[in-house]
Motif scaffolding. Structure first.
Motif, PDB file in Angstrom:
ATOM      1  N   ARG A 146       0.815  -1.222   0.000  1.00 17.98           N
ATOM      2  CA  ARG A 146       0.000   0.000   0.000  1.00 17.98           C
ATOM      3  C   ARG A 146       0.849   1.272   0.000  1.00 17.98           C
ATOM      4  O   ARG A 146       0.458   2.292   0.568  1.00 17.98           O
ATOM      5  CB  ARG A 146      -0.954   0.017   1.208  1.00 17.98           C
ATOM      6  CG  ARG A 146      -1.977  -1.109   1.203  1.00 17.98           C
ATOM      7  CD  ARG A 146      -2.915  -1.027   2.393  1.00 17.98           C
ATOM      8  NE  ARG A 146      -3.692   0.208   2.380  1.00 17.98           N
ATOM      9  CZ  ARG A 146      -4.821   0.389   1.698  1.00 17.98           C
ATOM     10  NH1 ARG A 146      -5.299  -0.596   0.956  1.00 17.98           N
ATOM     11  NH2 ARG A 146      -5.463   1.538   1.750  1.00 17.98           N
ATOM     12  N   THR A 147       2.004   1.240  -0.652  1.00 22.66           N
ATOM     13  CA  THR A 147       2.814   2.460  -0.749  1.00 22.66           C
ATOM     14  C   THR A 147       2.109   3.507  -1.597  1.00 22.66           C
ATOM     15  O   THR A 147       2.019   4.681  -1.215  1.00 22.66           O
ATOM     16  CB  THR A 147       4.194   2.144  -1.354  1.00 22.66           C
ATOM     17  OG1 THR A 147       4.875   1.230  -0.494  1.00 22.66           O
ATOM     18  CG2 THR A 147       5.025   3.409  -1.482  1.00 22.66           C
ATOM     19  N   ILE A 184       5.370   7.982   2.628  1.00 19.68           N
ATOM     20  CA  ILE A 184       6.781   8.368   2.596  1.00 19.68           C
ATOM     21  C   ILE A 184       7.500   7.931   3.865  1.00 19.68           C
ATOM     22  O   ILE A 184       8.715   8.075   3.979  1.00 19.68           O
ATOM     23  CB  ILE A 184       6.940   9.884   2.400  1.00 19.68           C
ATOM     24  CG1 ILE A 184       6.313  10.652   3.560  1.00 19.68           C
ATOM     25  CG2 ILE A 184       6.337  10.317   1.069  1.00 19.68           C
ATOM     26  CD1 ILE A 184       6.633  12.131   3.554  1.00 19.68           C
ATOM     27  N   HIS A 185       6.739   7.378   4.823  1.00 23.69           N
ATOM     28  CA  HIS A 185       7.254   6.887   6.101  1.00 23.69           C
ATOM     29  C   HIS A 185       6.161   6.001   6.677  1.00 23.69           C
ATOM     30  O   HIS A 185       4.983   6.166   6.331  1.00 23.69           O
ATOM     31  CB  HIS A 185       7.548   8.076   7.037  1.00 23.69           C
ATOM     32  CG  HIS A 185       8.145   7.694   8.352  1.00 23.69           C
ATOM     33  ND1 HIS A 185       7.372   7.343   9.442  1.00 23.69           N
ATOM     34  CD2 HIS A 185       9.447   7.629   8.750  1.00 23.69           C
ATOM     35  CE1 HIS A 185       8.168   7.059  10.469  1.00 23.69           C
ATOM     36  NE2 HIS A 185       9.424   7.226  10.074  1.00 23.69           N
ATOM     37  N   ARG A 189       1.750   9.849   5.343  1.00 28.19           N
ATOM     38  CA  ARG A 189       1.286   9.703   3.971  1.00 28.19           C
ATOM     39  C   ARG A 189       1.016  11.088   3.382  1.00 28.19           C
ATOM     40  O   ARG A 189       0.572  11.995   4.090  1.00 28.19           O
ATOM     41  CB  ARG A 189       0.008   8.858   3.885  1.00 28.19           C
ATOM     42  CG  ARG A 189       0.118   7.455   4.471  1.00 28.19           C
ATOM     43  CD  ARG A 189      -1.047   6.583   4.021  1.00 28.19           C
ATOM     44  NE  ARG A 189      -0.937   6.277   2.599  1.00 28.19           N
ATOM     45  CZ  ARG A 189      -0.433   5.143   2.116  1.00 28.19           C
ATOM     46  NH1 ARG A 189       0.010   4.200   2.930  1.00 28.19           N
ATOM     47  NH2 ARG A 189      -0.370   4.943   0.812  1.00 28.19           N
ATOM     48  N   LEU A 190       1.259  11.229   2.079  1.00 26.98           N
ATOM     49  CA  LEU A 190       0.973  12.459   1.350  1.00 26.98           C
ATOM     50  C   LEU A 190      -0.081  12.169   0.289  1.00 26.98           C
ATOM     51  O   LEU A 190      -0.107  11.083  -0.295  1.00 26.98           O
ATOM     52  CB  LEU A 190       2.234  13.015   0.689  1.00 26.98           C
ATOM     53  CG  LEU A 190       3.402  13.374   1.607  1.00 26.98           C
ATOM     54  CD1 LEU A 190       4.562  13.918   0.780  1.00 26.98           C
ATOM     55  CD2 LEU A 190       2.982  14.375   2.673  1.00 26.98           C
ATOM     56  N   GLU A 191      -0.929  13.171   0.036  1.00 24.11           N
ATOM     57  CA  GLU A 191      -2.000  12.992  -0.934  1.00 24.11           C
ATOM     58  C   GLU A 191      -2.115  14.246  -1.793  1.00 24.11           C
ATOM     59  O   GLU A 191      -1.984  15.370  -1.297  1.00 24.11           O
ATOM     60  CB  GLU A 191      -3.316  12.724  -0.203  1.00 24.11           C
ATOM     61  CG  GLU A 191      -4.458  12.277  -1.091  1.00 24.11           C
ATOM     62  CD  GLU A 191      -5.609  11.716  -0.273  1.00 24.11           C
ATOM     63  OE1 GLU A 191      -5.552  10.527   0.104  1.00 24.11           O
ATOM     64  OE2 GLU A 191      -6.550  12.488   0.025  1.00 24.11           O
ATOM     65  N   PHE A 214      -5.562  20.121  -4.546  1.00 24.45           N
ATOM     66  CA  PHE A 214      -5.535  19.661  -3.147  1.00 24.45           C
ATOM     67  C   PHE A 214      -4.202  18.998  -2.834  1.00 24.45           C
ATOM     68  O   PHE A 214      -3.696  18.169  -3.600  1.00 24.45           O
ATOM     69  CB  PHE A 214      -6.665  18.661  -2.910  1.00 24.45           C
ATOM     70  CG  PHE A 214      -6.610  18.026  -1.557  1.00 24.45           C
ATOM     71  CD1 PHE A 214      -7.177  18.650  -0.458  1.00 24.45           C
ATOM     72  CD2 PHE A 214      -5.988  16.791  -1.376  1.00 24.45           C
ATOM     73  CE1 PHE A 214      -7.124  18.067   0.806  1.00 24.45           C
ATOM     74  CE2 PHE A 214      -5.934  16.206  -0.121  1.00 24.45           C
ATOM     75  CZ  PHE A 214      -6.492  16.841   0.970  1.00 24.45           C
ATOM     76  N   PHE A 215      -3.645  19.346  -1.666  1.00 25.56           N
ATOM     77  CA  PHE A 215      -2.434  18.702  -1.142  1.00 25.56           C
ATOM     78  C   PHE A 215      -2.649  18.426   0.349  1.00 25.56           C
ATOM     79  O   PHE A 215      -2.999  19.329   1.112  1.00 25.56           O
ATOM     80  CB  PHE A 215      -1.207  19.600  -1.326  1.00 25.56           C
ATOM     81  CG  PHE A 215      -0.935  19.958  -2.751  1.00 25.56           C
ATOM     82  CD1 PHE A 215      -0.241  19.093  -3.589  1.00 25.56           C
ATOM     83  CD2 PHE A 215      -1.392  21.163  -3.287  1.00 25.56           C
ATOM     84  CE1 PHE A 215      -0.001  19.421  -4.906  1.00 25.56           C
ATOM     85  CE2 PHE A 215      -1.144  21.501  -4.603  1.00 25.56           C
ATOM     86  CZ  PHE A 215      -0.445  20.627  -5.421  1.00 25.56           C
ATOM     87  N   GLY A 216      -2.452  17.170   0.759  1.00 28.91           N
ATOM     88  CA  GLY A 216      -2.662  16.799   2.152  1.00 28.91           C
ATOM     89  C   GLY A 216      -1.538  15.966   2.709  1.00 28.91           C
ATOM     90  O   GLY A 216      -0.845  15.244   1.982  1.00 28.91           O
ATOM     91  N   SER A 217      -1.323  16.085   4.017  1.00 39.26           N
ATOM     92  CA  SER A 217      -0.364  15.246   4.728  1.00 39.26           C
ATOM     93  C   SER A 217      -1.048  14.662   5.952  1.00 39.26           C
ATOM     94  O   SER A 217      -1.781  15.368   6.655  1.00 39.26           O
ATOM     95  CB  SER A 217       0.884  16.032   5.119  1.00 39.26           C
ATOM     96  OG  SER A 217       0.565  17.070   6.016  1.00 39.26           O
TER      97      SER A 217
END
Length: 221
Positions: A146-147, A184-185, A189-191, A214-217
């Motif tokens: 699920r990377t 990324i760890h 997760r980044l979206e 949209f950018f999410g962490s």
């Protein structure tokens, strides 16, 4: 899955007012912290600035803390508060209490999330508005670990009352998202993706269609 999707979009089309749209390019940034993941009772904190007017102004800021309780590994109940002032075209303060149930089901590489949220919105000079939100989200993993995930969701907003001319009962807005998510760890997760946000504005000649980058962490500890 197909039957649920058809019913959902059918409800959207029947509820949405048939008016012309005023279009705007926006950017929404989302930062979420949640944990501890091994406890049934967890904390949650969300911070979200939104930039609009073709990316020229900060349109709204959202700060949403909450507590969630895992009734089962798949089903959680949430109780939260939100401070969500609008900054443009003029400042308008808003605070919300909100409650939600969230259910997650996994089938091979596909994960479905159902989220039902009820909000009590105290809006400056408008009184208290009651709103229901339902989101159906699908995440498809490219690999077993699920990377990388392909992500899509639709969220429908319905008002229960009409406290002012600016907030009327019935259809409020809809959000349709498509994007990708990457780990990324193990805890981060980044979206990124695109949100089509259709907003009903009952006291204006045109509705609003926001085209959102949209950018999410997401940090889980």
């Amino acid at each position: 899955m197909k039957k649920i999707t058809k019913c959902f979009f059918g409800l959207l089309l029947m509820s949405a007012p048939a008016l012309a749209f005023d279009h705007d390019l926006q950017n929404w940034e989302l930062f979420i912290f949640q944990g501890p993941s091994d406890s049934r009772l967890r904390g949650y904190l969300e911070f979200q600035p939104r930039f609009g007017t073709d990316l020229q102004r900060t349109e709204r800021v959202l700060v949403r803390p909450a507590l969630l309780y895992a009734i089962t590994p798949a089903l959680t109940f949430w109780l939260g508060y939100g401070w969500t002032p609008a900054l443009t075209p003029q400042y308008s303060d808003e605070a919300r209490w909100w409650q939600q149930f969230q259910y997650i089901s996994d089938a091979s590489k596909l994960r479905l999330t159902h989220r039902l949220r009820f909000e009590e919105r105290s809006i400056q000079d408008m009184g208290t508005a009651f709103r229901l939100r339902y989101m159906l989200k699908a995440e498809l993993a490219f690999e077993e670990n699920r990377t990388w995930l392909a992500v899509a969701y639709n969220e429908l907003f319905l008002n229960f009352n009409s406290p002012s001319a600016g907030v009327q009962s019935g259809f409020d807005q809809n959000r349709l998202f498509i994007g990708v998510n990457r780990a990324i760890h193990p805890l981060v997760r980044l979206e990124a993706g695109y949100v089509n946000n259709m907003v009903h504005r009952p006291n204006l000649a045109q509705n609003r269609m926001n085209h959102v980058l949209f950018f999410g962490s997401y940090v889980t500890f």
